[in-house]
Scaffold this motif. Structure first.
Motif, short mmCIF file in Angstrom:
data_model
loop_
_atom_site.label_atom_id
_atom_site.label_comp_id
_atom_site.label_asym_id
_atom_site.label_seq_id
_atom_site.Cartn_x
_atom_site.Cartn_y
_atom_site.Cartn_z
N GLU A 169 0.83 -1.22 0.00
CA GLU A 169 0.00 0.00 0.00
C GLU A 169 0.85 1.25 0.00
OE1 GLU A 169 -2.62 -0.34 3.30
OE2 GLU A 169 -3.74 -2.01 2.42
N LYS A 170 2.09 1.15 0.43
CA LYS A 170 2.99 2.30 0.47
C LYS A 170 3.62 2.58 -0.90
CE LYS A 170 4.22 1.23 5.23
NZ LYS A 170 5.31 0.76 6.10
N TRP A 171 3.42 1.65 -1.86
CA TRP A 171 4.02 1.83 -3.18
C TRP A 171 3.35 2.98 -3.91
CZ3 TRP A 171 4.01 -3.88 -5.33
CH2 TRP A 171 4.97 -4.63 -4.64
N SER A 172 4.11 3.59 -4.82
CA SER A 172 3.53 4.61 -5.68
C SER A 172 2.68 3.95 -6.76
CB SER A 172 4.65 5.45 -6.32
OG SER A 172 5.37 4.64 -7.25
N GLU A 173 1.90 4.77 -7.45
CA GLU A 173 1.01 4.21 -8.49
C GLU A 173 1.82 3.59 -9.63
OE1 GLU A 173 -2.48 5.76 -11.53
OE2 GLU A 173 -1.80 7.06 -9.92
N LYS A 174 2.89 4.25 -10.00
CA LYS A 174 3.71 3.74 -11.10
C LYS A 174 4.35 2.40 -10.72
CE LYS A 174 7.46 5.12 -14.18
NZ LYS A 174 8.43 6.16 -14.53
N HIS A 175 4.85 2.32 -9.48
CA HIS A 175 5.47 1.07 -9.02
C HIS A 175 4.44 -0.05 -8.99
CE1 HIS A 175 8.75 -1.07 -7.04
NE2 HIS A 175 7.86 -1.58 -6.20
N SER A 176 3.23 0.25 -8.59
CA SER A 176 2.16 -0.77 -8.55
C SER A 176 1.83 -1.26 -9.95
CB SER A 176 0.91 -0.19 -7.90
OG SER A 176 1.18 0.22 -6.59
N ILE A 177 1.78 -0.35 -10.91
CA ILE A 177 1.48 -0.74 -12.30
C ILE A 177 2.58 -1.63 -12.85
CG2 ILE A 177 1.27 0.18 -14.66
CD1 ILE A 177 -0.17 2.60 -13.45
#
Length: 189
Positions: A169-177
């Motif tokens: 949940e602490k990841w950024s949106e780009k990292h999650s994608i």
């Protein structure tokens, strides 16, 4: 007198290169077969012995693999290839790879029982890694010898996954994608 055109044309048709023949013409006899000279008779080191009454000739020649003074294998020209006669007194270079690890000593039955007891008593506190450090063995060995019951293992994995989800949940949106694309690509393998 100037040559006529037809005469000039006929002069150009004359061959200026050697003809195909005097080799044997087709249909005539071929060349005689090539007969190589006998290497036994022509060898200067061969010993010839003739027996007149039996009409026999014995030819002995030394083997061709006899060492030659010009051989580069028996007498190499490079000093690096020559065998060293004097032993080296200086220190030797280090080994190219480390010595193989010795197998750990066999664990006693008391230690195995203690390992199982610790793991059964509190698997969250005494994890595989912690027990492996305590007994100086590998984590896979702890998993084989002191395995946790399947129900407890599922509960431990569930707690571990909750901790991982909290970190995700602490990841950024780009990292999650990027991670989602990588997981999808792995599914298609």
């Amino acid at each position: 007198m100037k040559p006529t055109r037809s005469l000039t044309f006929s002069l150009n048709l004359v061959r200026s290169y050697a003809p195909k023949y005097p080799r044997p013409r087709p249909g005539t006899s071929e060349r005689p077969a090539y007969h190589a000279p006998d290497p036994l008779i022509n060898n200067p080191k061969a010993a010839v012995k003739t027996l007149e009454e039996d009409n026999l000739t014995f030819i002995h020649r030394p083997p061709p693999t006899a060492p030659s003074p010009f051989s580069l294998t028996t007498a190499p020209t490079s000093p690096l290839l020559q065998s060293s006669i004097t032993p080296q007194d200086g220190p030797l270079p280090p080994l190219s790879r480390s010595a193989p690890k010795q197998a750990p000593p066999r664990m006693s039955d008391e230690d195995l029982e203690k390992m199982r007891e610790l793991r059964r008593s509190n698997p969250t506190l005494y994890s595989r890694g912690k027990i492996a450090k305590m007994f100086n063995c590998t984590q896979s060995f702890v998993g084989q010898v002191a395995a946790v019951k399947k129900t407890e293992r599922k509960a431990l994995i569930k707690v571990r996954d909750q901790g991982h989800d909290a970190n995700r949940e602490k990841w950024s949106e780009k990292h999650s994608i990027v991670k989602a694309i990588r997981a999808k690509r792995r599914e298609l393998w």
